[in-house]
Design a protein around this motif. Structure first.
Motif, PDB file in Angstrom:
ATOM      1  N   LEU A  67      70.375  85.450  69.364  1.00 19.68           N
ATOM      2  CA  LEU A  67      69.635  84.432  68.612  1.00 19.68           C
ATOM      3  C   LEU A  67      69.687  83.077  69.314  1.00 19.68           C
ATOM      4  O   LEU A  67      68.679  82.365  69.389  1.00 19.68           O
ATOM      5  N   ILE A  68      70.856  82.717  69.806  1.00 16.54           N
ATOM      6  CA  ILE A  68      70.995  81.430  70.499  1.00 16.54           C
ATOM      7  C   ILE A  68      70.196  81.435  71.803  1.00 16.54           C
ATOM      8  O   ILE A  68      69.506  80.457  72.138  1.00 16.54           O
ATOM      9  N   TRP A  69      70.277  82.534  72.542  1.00 11.65           N
ATOM     10  CA  TRP A  69      69.512  82.652  73.792  1.00 11.65           C
ATOM     11  C   TRP A  69      68.015  82.534  73.521  1.00 11.65           C
ATOM     12  O   TRP A  69      67.290  81.822  74.225  1.00 11.65           O
ATOM     13  N   ARG A  70      67.553  83.201  72.461  1.00 10.74           N
ATOM     14  CA  ARG A  70      66.127  83.127  72.102  1.00 10.74           C
ATOM     15  C   ARG A  70      65.745  81.711  71.708  1.00 10.74           C
ATOM     16  O   ARG A  70      64.664  81.222  72.058  1.00 10.74           O
ATOM     17  N   TYR A  71      66.621  81.030  70.973  1.00 19.43           N
ATOM     18  CA  TYR A  71      66.310  79.670  70.545  1.00 19.43           C
ATOM     19  C   TYR A  71      66.152  78.735  71.734  1.00 19.43           C
ATOM     20  O   TYR A  71      65.232  77.902  71.778  1.00 19.43           O
ATOM     21  N   CYS A  72      67.021  78.879  72.692  1.00 17.16           N
ATOM     22  CA  CYS A  72      66.969  77.979  73.862  1.00 17.16           C
ATOM     23  C   CYS A  72      65.682  78.169  74.675  1.00 17.16           C
ATOM     24  O   CYS A  72      65.299  77.288  75.452  1.00 17.16           O
ATOM     25  N   ARG A  73      65.019  79.290  74.510  1.00 11.49           N
ATOM     26  CA  ARG A  73      63.786  79.575  75.239  1.00 11.49           C
ATOM     27  C   ARG A  73      62.529  79.256  74.437  1.00 11.49           C
ATOM     28  O   ARG A  73      61.415  79.453  74.930  1.00 11.49           O
ATOM     29  N   LEU A  74      62.691  78.790  73.201  1.00 11.08           N
ATOM     30  CA  LEU A  74      61.536  78.500  72.356  1.00 11.08           C
ATOM     31  C   LEU A  74      60.796  77.258  72.828  1.00 11.08           C
ATOM     32  O   LEU A  74      61.396  76.356  73.429  1.00 11.08           O
ATOM     33  N   PRO A  75      59.489  77.171  72.549  1.00 11.16           N
ATOM     34  CA  PRO A  75      58.738  75.948  72.894  1.00 11.16           C
ATOM     35  C   PRO A  75      59.207  74.768  72.032  1.00 11.16           C
ATOM     36  O   PRO A  75      59.963  74.933  71.069  1.00 11.16           O
ATOM     37  N   ALA A  76      58.749  73.590  72.366  1.00 11.20           N
ATOM     38  CA  ALA A  76      59.124  72.376  71.636  1.00 11.20           C
ATOM     39  C   ALA A  76      58.761  72.511  70.163  1.00 11.20           C
ATOM     40  O   ALA A  76      57.744  73.121  69.800  1.00 11.20           O
ATOM     41  N   HIS A  77      59.591  71.937  69.306  1.00 13.55           N
ATOM     42  CA  HIS A  77      59.367  72.020  67.860  1.00 13.55           C
ATOM     43  C   HIS A  77      59.940  70.773  67.202  1.00 13.55           C
ATOM     44  O   HIS A  77      60.654  69.986  67.827  1.00 13.55           O
ATOM     45  N   ASP A  78      59.620  70.610  65.920  1.00 15.22           N
ATOM     46  CA  ASP A  78      59.968  69.372  65.216  1.00 15.22           C
ATOM     47  C   ASP A  78      61.171  69.510  64.289  1.00 15.22           C
ATOM     48  O   ASP A  78      61.790  68.506  63.935  1.00 15.22           O
ATOM     49  N   LEU A  79      61.478  70.734  63.872  1.00 12.85           N
ATOM     50  CA  LEU A  79      62.547  70.933  62.888  1.00 12.85           C
ATOM     51  C   LEU A  79      63.067  72.351  62.989  1.00 12.85           C
ATOM     52  O   LEU A  79      62.294  73.291  63.214  1.00 12.85           O
ATOM     53  N   VAL A  80      64.371  72.510  62.808  1.00 13.87           N
ATOM     54  CA  VAL A  80      64.971  73.839  62.618  1.00 13.87           C
ATOM     55  C   VAL A  80      65.318  73.973  61.134  1.00 13.87           C
ATOM     56  O   VAL A  80      65.995  73.110  60.574  1.00 13.87           O
ATOM     57  N   LEU A  81      64.843  75.039  60.521  1.00 16.03           N
ATOM     58  CA  LEU A  81      65.128  75.297  59.106  1.00 16.03           C
ATOM     59  C   LEU A  81      66.029  76.520  58.995  1.00 16.03           C
ATOM     60  O   LEU A  81      65.682  77.605  59.475  1.00 16.03           O
ATOM     61  N   ILE A  82      67.187  76.320  58.369  1.00 16.51           N
ATOM     62  CA  ILE A  82      68.124  77.406  58.110  1.00 16.51           C
ATOM     63  C   ILE A  82      67.948  77.839  56.655  1.00 16.51           C
ATOM     64  O   ILE A  82      68.141  77.044  55.733  1.00 16.51           O
TER      65      ILE A  82
END
Length: 377
Positions: A67-82
């Motif tokens: 999950l962390i590896w995938r997150y680091c590869r995501l495009p730019a975004h404005d907010l992370v929602l948990i």
């Protein structure tokens, strides 16, 4: 606005599905970075057996590196929602989101400490595990930039319980899924085919719901033309089974499980539906899923009075009866009042003005107002 939904959130929960759909309907662009570790687990506190617990723990912890590896590869975004349950998620993603200069919002929804220790009393608040759980949750609440609960009352409770500054915690209602809980069309009312009043309770058998008071009310009305249907299982099932064995109630029927998609038919067949009657502070702080679902289905409701329920409903017979918590006699009295009203044999349609305020779009609008109010954008 682009929002990343990150973590191990439970898509089996209506809360998670409604918020996700509400965001889409309000024009947010969503990117899901998700590991579904909770599939098939309805009540997390009832996980039993060493092998089951160990297997879930390994599956849960094992998903995070990917999950962390995938997150680091995501495009730019404005907010992370948990989303719920996100106690560990929010702690793990905090530093990675910070590196990307992205704020983190956490839908706390259910406090693990409040549920396990204060409400269900599964361990003493003096127990080392209780203190550890409180400490972890204290830290997680401060790791997020935005935190929110399901009611304003619940938000205030969390602020008090974890020593947060006033107005730190916001609120977004749970709501109800229109496609699953709108009244069925072209079906006959249950009252047309049954002389007895049909009463429905469904939900987990936990202290917050106060099922014991329902059984006591059924005893008080044992000679009345009232049929009771209980749907559910959980922590208090053994105690309820013992109550019914000690003093059988032929007009009380109990089934442990109904498919989620079929609940609307049980609701439609009922003359009146029951909410919660527990006496805990948490019970006074929430509006449970089923109350929103019953309102969406436009059925009469009896539930405990509280500051939380008053955020949505006021006392308004024959549609809403708000009674004191833990009071079987008050529940029986409300049912007798409804029997008297029902004698005119008219169809009762309730909560019509609330339906558009609790659907997915309305929940998404509440979330937008929350983040705008917090000034993160």
């Amino acid at each position: 606005m682009k929002i990343v939904l990150w973590g191990t959130y439970d898509t089996g929960k209506p809360r998670v599905r409604l918020l996700r759909e509400g965001l889409r309907r309000n024009g947010f662009e969503l990117i899901e970075c998700h590991a579904n570790v909770w599939e098939g687990i309805e009540d997390k506190s009832q996980i039993s057996g060493g092998h089951q617990k160990l297997g879930l723990l390994l599956r849960w912890l094992g998903c995070y590196p990917l999950l962390i590896w995938r997150y680091c590869r995501l495009p730019a975004h404005d907010l992370v929602l948990i989303n719920y349950p996100g106690l560990l998620d929010v702690l793990l993603i905090r530093c990675f989101a910070w590196c990307r200069r992205v704020p983190v919002a956490w839908d706390v929804f259910i406090s693990a400490y409040d549920t396990v220790v204060e409400d269900r009393k599964m361990i003493s608040h003096r127990h080392p595990l209780a203190r550890l759980l409180w400490g972890v949750e204290w830290l997680a609440l401060r790791a997020a930039d935005i935190i929110f609960m399901d009611t304003q009352t619940h938000a205030k409770r969390i602020e008090t319980l974890f020593h947060l500054r006033e107005d730190t915690c916001g609120a977004v209602w749970v709501g109800a899924e229109t496609e699953k809980f709108s009244p069925p069309r072209n079906t006959e009312s249950n009252s047309a085919s049954h002389a007895a009043l049909q009463i429905l309770f469904y939900g987990q058998f936990i202290p917050l719901h106060g099922i014991g008071y329902i059984i006591e009310a059924a005893r008080l009305l044992r000679d009345a033309e009232v049929d009771w249907l209980l749907i559910g299982k959980g922590q208090e099932a053994a105690r309820i089974r013992e109550m019914l064995a000690d003093d059988p109630l032929p007009r009380v029927r109990w089934i442990e499980w109904v498919a989620y998609s079929d609940l609307i038919h049980n609701i439609a067949d009922a003359d009146i539906c029951l909410g919660i009657f527990g006496t805990s502070e948490k019970a006074a702080s929430v509006i449970p899923n089923k109350v929103f679902q019953i309102v969406m289905a436009q059925k009469p409701l009896i539930t405990r009075d509280s500051a939380a329920i008053r955020e949505l409903l006021d006392e308004c017979p024959p549609c809403t009866y708000l009674i004191p918590a833990g009071d079987a006699q008050a529940l029986a009295d409300a049912i007798e009042r409804h029997i008297t009203i029902k004698r005119d044999d008219r169809e009762i349609v309730c909560h019509d003005g609330l339906v558009d305020k609790i659907d997915a779009a309305a929940i998404g609008t509440q979330f937008r107002a929350l983040i705008d109010n917090k000034g993160k954008y």
